[in-house]
Design an enzyme around this catalytic site. Sequence first.
Site, PDB file in Angstrom:
ATOM      1  N   TRP A 166       0.855  -1.191   0.000  1.00 33.02           N
ATOM      2  CA  TRP A 166       0.000   0.000   0.000  1.00 33.02           C
ATOM      3  C   TRP A 166       0.884   1.231   0.000  1.00 33.02           C
ATOM      4  CZ3 TRP A 166      -5.380   0.779   0.250  1.00 33.02           C
ATOM      5  CH2 TRP A 166      -6.129  -0.399   0.176  1.00 33.02           C
ATOM      6  N   HIS A 217      -0.823  -6.070   5.561  1.00 35.64           N
ATOM      7  CA  HIS A 217      -1.721  -5.983   4.404  1.00 35.64           C
ATOM      8  C   HIS A 217      -0.943  -6.050   3.092  1.00 35.64           C
ATOM      9  CE1 HIS A 217      -4.976  -5.353   7.180  1.00 35.64           C
ATOM     10  NE2 HIS A 217      -4.069  -4.689   7.875  1.00 35.64           N
ATOM     11  N   HIS A 226      -3.490 -12.061   2.401  1.00 37.79           N
ATOM     12  CA  HIS A 226      -3.648 -11.898   3.854  1.00 37.79           C
ATOM     13  C   HIS A 226      -5.120 -11.862   4.245  1.00 37.79           C
ATOM     14  CE1 HIS A 226      -4.261  -7.762   2.447  1.00 37.79           C
ATOM     15  NE2 HIS A 226      -4.932  -7.566   3.568  1.00 37.79           N
ATOM     16  N   HIS A 276      -8.622  -4.256  12.333  1.00 36.16           N
ATOM     17  CA  HIS A 276      -8.057  -3.451  11.245  1.00 36.16           C
ATOM     18  C   HIS A 276      -8.872  -2.177  11.003  1.00 36.16           C
ATOM     19  CE1 HIS A 276      -6.163  -2.343   7.541  1.00 36.16           C
ATOM     20  NE2 HIS A 276      -7.135  -2.757   6.767  1.00 36.16           N
ATOM     21  N   HIS A 296     -15.656  -3.234   4.051  1.00 39.00           N
ATOM     22  CA  HIS A 296     -15.083  -3.912   5.223  1.00 39.00           C
ATOM     23  C   HIS A 296     -16.105  -3.939   6.373  1.00 39.00           C
ATOM     24  CE1 HIS A 296     -11.149  -3.229   3.240  1.00 39.00           C
ATOM     25  NE2 HIS A 296     -10.671  -4.167   4.034  1.00 39.00           N
ATOM     26  N   GLU A 333      -7.814 -11.263   1.316  1.00 42.56           N
ATOM     27  CA  GLU A 333      -7.483 -10.325   0.239  1.00 42.56           C
ATOM     28  C   GLU A 333      -6.163 -10.702  -0.428  1.00 42.56           C
ATOM     29  OE1 GLU A 333      -9.455  -6.239   1.972  1.00 42.56           O
ATOM     30  OE2 GLU A 333      -7.617  -6.927   2.916  1.00 42.56           O
TER      31      GLU A 333
HETATM   32  N1  LIG Z   1      -8.001  -2.015   4.032  1.00 45.47           N
HETATM   33  C1  LIG Z   1      -6.822  -2.455   3.328  1.00 45.47           C
HETATM   34  C2  LIG Z   1      -5.572  -1.803   3.838  1.00 45.47           C
HETATM   35  C3  LIG Z   1      -5.571  -0.338   3.833  1.00 45.47           C
HETATM   36  O1  LIG Z   1      -6.580   0.296   3.613  1.00 45.47           O
HETATM   37  C4  LIG Z   1      -4.278   0.285   4.078  1.00 45.47           C
HETATM   38  C5  LIG Z   1      -3.162  -0.483   4.345  1.00 45.47           C
HETATM   39  C6  LIG Z   1      -1.950   0.100   4.591  1.00 45.47           C
HETATM   40  C7  LIG Z   1      -1.807   1.466   4.551  1.00 45.47           C
HETATM   41  C8  LIG Z   1      -2.904   2.244   4.267  1.00 45.47           C
HETATM   42  C9  LIG Z   1      -4.136   1.659   4.022  1.00 45.47           C
HETATM   43  N2  LIG Z   1      -5.250   2.410   3.754  1.00 45.47           N
HETATM   44  C10 LIG Z   1      -5.122   3.773   3.644  1.00 45.47           C
HETATM   45  O2  LIG Z   1      -6.057   4.491   3.392  1.00 45.47           O
HETATM   46  C11 LIG Z   1      -6.638  -3.918   3.524  1.00 45.47           C
HETATM   47  O3  LIG Z   1      -7.427  -4.503   4.216  1.00 45.47           O
HETATM   48  O4  LIG Z   1      -5.683  -4.501   3.048  1.00 45.47           O
HETATM   49 ZN   LIG Z   2      -9.038  -5.266   3.847  1.00 43.08          ZN
HETATM   50 ZN   LIG Z   3      -6.002  -6.145   4.502  1.00 38.32          ZN
END
Ligand SMILES: N[C@@H](CC(=O)c1ccccc1NC=O)C(=O)O
Ligand SMILES: [Zn+2]
Ligand SMILES: [Zn+2]
Length: 208
Positions: free
Chosen positions: A17, A47, A51, A57, A158, A170
């Site tokens: 990310w 993430h 995963h 989260h 989510h 995911e």
């Molecule tokens: N919801 C995403 C992760 C995510 O949103 C995220 C992960 C790492 C850094 C920032 C993130 N979201 C930022 O808006 C997930 O579940 O993988």
């Molecule tokens: Zn997610």
């Molecule tokens: Zn995730």
Amino acid sequence: MTLIDISRPLDQRTPTWPGDTPFSYEVSWSKEQSGSVNVGKLTMSIHTGTHIDSPFHFDNDGRKVMDLDLELYVGPARLIDVSGLSSIGAEDLAAYELEGVTRLLLRTSSWTNPDEFPSEIPFLRADLAPYLHARGIRLIGVDVPSVDPLDSKELAAHHGLHAHDIHILEGLALDHVAPGDYELIALPLPLAEADGSPVRAVLRPFTS
Ligand SMILES: N[C@@H](CC(=O)c1ccccc1NC=O)C(=O)O
Ligand SMILES: [Zn+2]
Ligand SMILES: [Zn+2]
């Protein structure tokens, strides 16, 4: 026994990310140094790659990985192809028979360059979680980094899935797998405090 690996490989090229912790593996204590063994050190965002999310989260009061029901991560799963859609809602799944399905994997085939984090992904619309819940689905798996749009802050999908008791998997790799019924194995690590966990996800065909 044939296992189909549906996990993304984890190495220094694995995209994360934007702004998140890069993946790194290093031998922090070498055989030469220790006199006996190579000892590795792993740094990564949870993430990254394939995963699961735990409710913590996206909810400060939500359950951590250790509190999740392991049974959901092992068992029969149906893989369906929903490629070509910019978002996925109840009407997009109307043509699929989901009777008796507990675990549903959605193949979007939209993450075309595995070395780059996608700029846009198909996401799950608000009416999908109640639709899946009504059919008895307890786990949803996707081949993209999130069930929500990448720039979403409210994370409606989510929260909606969680409110309907549907667990989230995911970052699957599904391009090489034919739609159909399989046994899924995608167990999280026993991380007591964590908001998710990397998983080694595999499918076992019922006929082979
Ligand atoms: N919801 C995403 C992760 C995510 O949103 C995220 C992960 C790492 C850094 C920032 C993130 N979201 C930022 O808006 C997930 O579940 O993988
Ligand atoms: Zn997610
Ligand atoms: Zn995730």
